[in-house]
Scaffold this motif. Structure first.
Motif, short mmCIF file in Angstrom:
data_model
loop_
_atom_site.label_atom_id
_atom_site.label_comp_id
_atom_site.label_asym_id
_atom_site.label_seq_id
_atom_site.Cartn_x
_atom_site.Cartn_y
_atom_site.Cartn_z
N SER A 13 9.22 54.39 22.76
CA SER A 13 9.83 53.24 22.07
C SER A 13 9.33 51.93 22.66
CB SER A 13 11.35 53.30 22.18
OG SER A 13 11.86 54.39 21.46
N ARG A 14 9.25 51.86 23.98
CA ARG A 14 8.78 50.64 24.63
C ARG A 14 7.32 50.36 24.25
NH1 ARG A 14 8.79 50.33 30.95
NH2 ARG A 14 6.84 51.38 30.61
N GLN A 15 6.51 51.40 24.25
CA GLN A 15 5.10 51.24 23.89
C GLN A 15 4.96 50.71 22.46
OE1 GLN A 15 2.86 54.90 23.81
NE2 GLN A 15 0.92 53.86 23.47
N LEU A 16 5.76 51.25 21.54
CA LEU A 16 5.65 50.85 20.14
C LEU A 16 6.29 49.48 19.88
CD1 LEU A 16 6.23 54.29 18.43
CD2 LEU A 16 4.07 53.10 18.87
N LYS A 17 7.37 49.18 20.57
CA LYS A 17 7.98 47.85 20.42
C LYS A 17 7.04 46.76 20.93
CE LYS A 17 12.78 49.26 20.29
NZ LYS A 17 14.06 49.33 20.98
N ASN A 18 6.25 47.08 21.95
CA ASN A 18 5.25 46.13 22.44
C ASN A 18 4.16 45.86 21.40
OD1 ASN A 18 6.51 45.78 24.91
ND2 ASN A 18 5.25 47.32 25.95
N LYS A 19 4.01 46.76 20.45
CA LYS A 19 3.05 46.58 19.34
C LYS A 19 3.75 46.11 18.07
CE LYS A 19 -0.59 48.16 21.53
NZ LYS A 19 -1.73 47.34 21.83
N ASN A 20 5.01 45.65 18.22
CA ASN A 20 5.82 45.09 17.12
C ASN A 20 6.22 46.10 16.06
OD1 ASN A 20 5.90 42.46 18.22
ND2 ASN A 20 3.84 42.08 17.45
N PHE A 21 6.38 47.35 16.45
CA PHE A 21 6.93 48.35 15.54
C PHE A 21 8.45 48.31 15.65
CE2 PHE A 21 2.70 50.26 16.20
CZ PHE A 21 2.36 50.52 14.88
N ASP A 22 9.13 48.49 14.53
CA ASP A 22 10.58 48.60 14.51
C ASP A 22 10.92 50.08 14.63
OD1 ASP A 22 13.28 47.99 14.22
OD2 ASP A 22 13.19 48.08 12.04
N ILE A 23 11.74 50.45 15.59
CA ILE A 23 12.01 51.85 15.92
C ILE A 23 13.47 52.20 15.61
CG2 ILE A 23 11.97 53.58 17.77
CD1 ILE A 23 9.25 52.28 17.27
N GLU A 31 21.88 62.81 12.93
CA GLU A 31 21.38 61.43 13.01
C GLU A 31 20.07 61.29 12.24
OE1 GLU A 31 21.00 60.08 17.04
OE2 GLU A 31 23.14 60.32 17.45
N PHE A 32 19.19 62.28 12.36
CA PHE A 32 17.91 62.26 11.66
C PHE A 32 18.13 62.22 10.15
CE2 PHE A 32 14.38 64.62 9.67
CZ PHE A 32 13.32 63.83 10.05
N GLU A 33 18.97 63.11 9.65
CA GLU A 33 19.24 63.17 8.21
C GLU A 33 19.90 61.89 7.71
OE1 GLU A 33 21.36 66.89 7.93
OE2 GLU A 33 19.50 68.00 7.54
N CYS A 34 20.81 61.33 8.51
CA CYS A 34 21.48 60.08 8.13
C CYS A 34 20.48 58.93 8.08
CB CYS A 34 22.61 59.79 9.12
SG CYS A 34 23.52 58.29 8.70
N LEU A 35 19.64 58.81 9.08
CA LEU A 35 18.63 57.75 9.09
C LEU A 35 17.67 57.88 7.91
CD1 LEU A 35 17.69 57.46 12.88
CD2 LEU A 35 18.73 55.69 11.45
N LEU A 36 17.27 59.10 7.62
CA LEU A 36 16.35 59.35 6.52
C LEU A 36 16.98 59.00 5.17
CD1 LEU A 36 13.44 60.34 6.34
CD2 LEU A 36 14.32 62.62 5.93
N ALA A 37 18.27 59.27 5.05
CA ALA A 37 18.97 59.01 3.79
C ALA A 37 19.26 57.52 3.57
CB ALA A 37 20.27 59.80 3.75
N THR A 38 19.38 56.76 4.65
CA THR A 38 19.81 55.37 4.52
C THR A 38 18.72 54.34 4.83
OG1 THR A 38 20.65 55.39 6.79
CG2 THR A 38 22.22 55.93 5.03
N ASN A 39 17.51 54.79 5.11
CA ASN A 39 16.43 53.88 5.45
C ASN A 39 15.15 54.26 4.72
OD1 ASN A 39 17.35 52.15 7.98
ND2 ASN A 39 18.18 54.22 8.22
N GLN A 40 14.28 53.29 4.58
CA GLN A 40 12.93 53.51 4.05
C GLN A 40 11.97 53.40 5.22
OE1 GLN A 40 12.36 54.22 0.81
NE2 GLN A 40 10.19 54.50 1.20
N PHE A 41 11.27 54.47 5.54
CA PHE A 41 10.38 54.48 6.69
C PHE A 41 8.92 54.47 6.26
CE2 PHE A 41 14.27 56.39 8.41
CZ PHE A 41 14.45 55.59 9.52
#
Length: 163
Positions: A13-23, A31-41
């Motif tokens: 997460s730290r590596q990707l946030k340093n590259k301006n990715f939203d995690i 949690e995985f199924e909830c995130l997938l259902a409520t977000n566009q990735f």
């Protein structure tokens, strides 16, 4: 989630946030199924082993929602042949956690391929729309319309030519 998994998640997460990715981080299946259902990735990074979900199951869940979204699997170790099976089932890449320098290039590569695939699908839809519009126009014409190939063989003729 084990202490090692938490450490891995933090470092990635730290590596990707340093590259301006939203995690967004899921620690279990619900949690995985909830995130997938409520977000566009734009991309899914998945640890091969979560407490109640493995990457094969996660890949299946994701592919049912979006057959094209990039899916990259991370693992410390994987039984022989499993990575090949996962790639055959639609994973875009497989990376070992001990090679963090490969992560960002793999993400950019997967996102680039995803963008190209979306553009290809959009072009395909536009071509289909154009073909349908042309077909309707030709079929409603009162004149005889005939298309020949280079050998002067008829490849298409309008219905008005037989009535």
């Amino acid at each position: 989630m084990s202490k090692d998994s938490e450490t891995d998640a933090f470092l990635i997460s730290r590596q990707l946030k340093n590259k301006n990715f939203d995690i967004k981080l899921a620690k279990c299946r619900s949690e995985f199924e909830c995130l997938l259902a409520t977000n566009q990735f734009d991309l899914i990074l998945c640890d091969h082993h979560l407490p109640d979900l493995n990457s094969e199951e996660a890949l299946d869940i994701v592919r049912k929602k979006d057959p094209y979204i990039p899916f990259i699997i991370l693992s410390g170790a994987l039984p022989p042949g499993v990575a090949v099976i996962l790639m055959d089932n639609g994973a875009n890449d497989f990376l070992y956690k001990d090679r963090p320098e490969r992560l960002v290039p793999a993400i950019f590569n997967a996102l680039s391929k995803y963008k190209l695939e979306k553009e290809r699908l959009e072009m395909q839809k536009q071509i289909q729309f154009s073909e349908n519009r042309f077909r309707k126009l030709v079929e409603s014409a009162q004149d005889i319309i005939c298309i020949l190939n280079r050998e002067y063989q008829i490849t298409y003729y309008s219905l008005s030519s037989i009535t």
